[in-house]
Design a protein around this motif. Structure first.
Motif, PDB file in Angstrom:
ATOM      1  N   GLN A  76     -25.040  54.269 -59.934  1.00 53.56           N
ATOM      2  CA  GLN A  76     -24.078  55.343 -59.736  1.00 53.56           C
ATOM      3  C   GLN A  76     -22.646  54.828 -59.729  1.00 53.56           C
ATOM      4  O   GLN A  76     -21.752  55.442 -60.324  1.00 53.56           O
ATOM      5  CB  GLN A  76     -24.385  56.099 -58.440  1.00 53.56           C
ATOM      6  CG  GLN A  76     -25.647  56.926 -58.497  1.00 53.56           C
ATOM      7  CD  GLN A  76     -26.095  57.431 -57.144  1.00 53.56           C
ATOM      8  OE1 GLN A  76     -25.341  57.414 -56.176  1.00 53.56           O
ATOM      9  NE2 GLN A  76     -27.336  57.900 -57.057  1.00 53.56           N
ATOM     10  N   ASN A  81     -21.139  57.692 -62.256  1.00 51.93           N
ATOM     11  CA  ASN A  81     -21.860  58.958 -62.374  1.00 51.93           C
ATOM     12  C   ASN A  81     -22.734  59.132 -61.129  1.00 51.93           C
ATOM     13  O   ASN A  81     -23.696  58.390 -60.943  1.00 51.93           O
ATOM     14  CB  ASN A  81     -22.728  58.961 -63.634  1.00 51.93           C
ATOM     15  CG  ASN A  81     -23.337  60.325 -63.926  1.00 51.93           C
ATOM     16  OD1 ASN A  81     -23.630  61.083 -63.025  1.00 51.93           O
ATOM     17  ND2 ASN A  81     -23.515  60.620 -65.197  1.00 51.93           N
ATOM     18  N   PRO A  82     -22.415  60.096 -60.253  1.00 50.56           N
ATOM     19  CA  PRO A  82     -23.163  60.266 -59.004  1.00 50.56           C
ATOM     20  C   PRO A  82     -24.565  60.835 -59.187  1.00 50.56           C
ATOM     21  O   PRO A  82     -25.331  60.916 -58.217  1.00 50.56           O
ATOM     22  CB  PRO A  82     -22.293  61.230 -58.199  1.00 50.56           C
ATOM     23  CG  PRO A  82     -21.578  62.035 -59.243  1.00 50.56           C
ATOM     24  CD  PRO A  82     -21.323  61.078 -60.363  1.00 50.56           C
ATOM     25  N   SER A  85     -29.814  57.716 -61.538  1.00 48.45           N
ATOM     26  CA  SER A  85     -30.753  57.027 -60.654  1.00 48.45           C
ATOM     27  C   SER A  85     -31.791  56.355 -61.535  1.00 48.45           C
ATOM     28  O   SER A  85     -31.821  56.595 -62.752  1.00 48.45           O
ATOM     29  CB  SER A  85     -31.431  58.032 -59.707  1.00 48.45           C
ATOM     30  OG  SER A  85     -32.320  58.862 -60.420  1.00 48.45           O
ATOM     31  N   THR A 139     -20.332  62.264 -67.453  1.00 42.19           N
ATOM     32  CA  THR A 139     -21.316  62.660 -66.449  1.00 42.19           C
ATOM     33  C   THR A 139     -22.513  63.345 -67.073  1.00 42.19           C
ATOM     34  O   THR A 139     -23.645  63.192 -66.628  1.00 42.19           O
ATOM     35  CB  THR A 139     -20.674  63.608 -65.420  1.00 42.19           C
ATOM     36  OG1 THR A 139     -19.541  62.975 -64.853  1.00 42.19           O
ATOM     37  CG2 THR A 139     -21.659  63.969 -64.324  1.00 42.19           C
ATOM     38  N   LEU A 257     -31.976  58.195 -56.071  1.00 42.71           N
ATOM     39  CA  LEU A 257     -30.914  59.196 -56.221  1.00 42.71           C
ATOM     40  C   LEU A 257     -30.400  59.672 -54.881  1.00 42.71           C
ATOM     41  O   LEU A 257     -29.182  59.734 -54.646  1.00 42.71           O
ATOM     42  CB  LEU A 257     -31.438  60.393 -57.029  1.00 42.71           C
ATOM     43  CG  LEU A 257     -30.479  61.585 -57.157  1.00 42.71           C
ATOM     44  CD1 LEU A 257     -29.228  61.193 -57.931  1.00 42.71           C
ATOM     45  CD2 LEU A 257     -31.181  62.769 -57.833  1.00 42.71           C
ATOM     46  N   HIS A 261     -26.648  59.031 -51.722  1.00 45.14           N
ATOM     47  CA  HIS A 261     -25.890  60.222 -51.335  1.00 45.14           C
ATOM     48  C   HIS A 261     -25.969  60.451 -49.830  1.00 45.14           C
ATOM     49  O   HIS A 261     -24.972  60.881 -49.209  1.00 45.14           O
ATOM     50  CB  HIS A 261     -26.419  61.448 -52.082  1.00 45.14           C
ATOM     51  CG  HIS A 261     -25.983  61.502 -53.507  1.00 45.14           C
ATOM     52  ND1 HIS A 261     -24.715  61.874 -53.886  1.00 45.14           N
ATOM     53  CD2 HIS A 261     -26.645  61.217 -54.661  1.00 45.14           C
ATOM     54  CE1 HIS A 261     -24.604  61.827 -55.201  1.00 45.14           C
ATOM     55  NE2 HIS A 261     -25.773  61.424 -55.701  1.00 45.14           N
TER      56      HIS A 261
END
Length: 330
Positions: A76, A81-82, A85, A139, A257, A261
């Motif tokens: 990430q 890019n959040p 994964s 993204t 992923l 977060h």
């Protein structure tokens, strides 16, 4: 304290290992675990249950959770890019395809691990190359490329399953692909641990370069960092972490992923600070998910069922919270 968050999470990890080791069809108490650790336990059965079964499993489960979480954090930050994964980039699917192929060919455990690593690396570099060919918003194109690579990996896996023995190999492959730690003992730990330690060490030593790389490759080059080399080495190390666990346990969804977060949600967006916390948080998340998987029903259920459900609920909660914050700001 500078590292207070890490030590708090490390303490939670140790408590999680102790508490979950008491849970199971053969229950133990914390007092009995203390007697086992101090060598005063008189019952050999309880000693074997803790040392040979639960402790080895907890160690491998924690190692897998930490590896998946850290690899997700690295992907990430490195790819800016959040949403990427190991699952989204196709790494898990590629590694799974390689492992399944080696299993069908009767390969050894080392051959399965090597095949998983090779196919995992191929998948992630294909994803990066395809995202460049697609063009457009960074993204979005990375996710689209990952979907394409994952589809190819799924097609290869289905081809392998088509040629598998339907009565002997196919059921075991299907169960293995859903992720499970029920076969893990110290043999698997010893096989994977050196590779995982090496990959973690590489990423730990390069974490400050990763912090700069998260600002963009041009910014990194302007500060004298060889962006291409750093990107290659970090992607290689992160993929090794994923492939090492997949080669033993099968695909464990969502962890790579959602855990990064979760960490950012509570500690902020600082890779140097979050690296160790993310590893410990991934281990805690996976240990409790595995405990539920082996305790909820009489027969052990695949751990991906637990991780997928927990990940979906947390992501939904984050999205709702962000929406409420946005409404409050307006």
């Amino acid at each position: 304290m500078k590292h207070r968050g890490f030590w708090v999470m490390a303490g939670i990890l140790v408590l999680s290992v102790l508490i979950t080791s008491c849970i199971g069809r053969f229950p133990l108490t914390l007092k009995e675990i203390w007697e086992i650790c101090t060598g005063t336990m008189q019952e050999a059965v309880k000693e074997d249950v803790f040392l040979k079964i639960r402790l080895s499993r907890a160690f491998f489960v924690g190692m897998t959770g930490a590896g998946l979480a850290v690899s997700g954090l690295v992907y990430q930050e490195l790819l800016q890019n959040p949403l990427v994964s190991p699952d989204v980039l196709g790494v898990s699917g590629g590694a799974c395809a390689g492992a399944v192929g080696a299993i069908l060919m009767g390969g050894s455990a080392l051959a399965v691990q090597a095949s998983a690593l090779a196919f995992g690396l191929l998948a992630v570099f294909l994803t990066i190359a395809l995202s460049g060919l697609i063009g457009g918003q960074r993204t979005v194109n990375m996710i689209l490329a990952g979907i394409v690579v994952k589809a190819v990996a799924d097609a290869i896996i289905m081809g392998f399953k088509y040629f598998a023995d339907p009565s002997r190999q196919l059921p075991s492959i299907d169960y293995w692909m859903m992720g499970s730690f029920h076969t893990v003992r110290w043999t698997e730990v010893r096989m994977v641990l050196p590779v995982v330690i090496a990959a973690f060490l590489v990423l730990w030593l390069m974490r400050w370069k990763l912090q700069v790389m998260s600002l963009g490759e041009e910014e990194a080059r302007s500060l004298g960092i060889p962006a291409g080399r750093v990107k290659f080495i970090c992607i290689l190390a992160a993929t090794v972490l994923v492939a090492s666990s997949v080669s033993v346990t099968g695909v464990v969804a969502w962890t790579g992923l959602i855990v990064p977060h979760m960490v950012r949600f509570f500690t902020g967006d600082n890779l140097m600070k979050n690296f160790g916390i993310c590893g410990c948080a991934g281990a805690v998340f996976m240990i409790w998910a595995d405990t539920l998987a082996r305790s909820l029903t009489a027969a052990e259920i695949p751990v991906s069922i637990i991780t997928s459900a927990a990940g979906a609920v947390f992501l939904l909660a984050v999205l709702i919270r962000r929406r409420k914050r946005g409404e409050a700001d307006t």
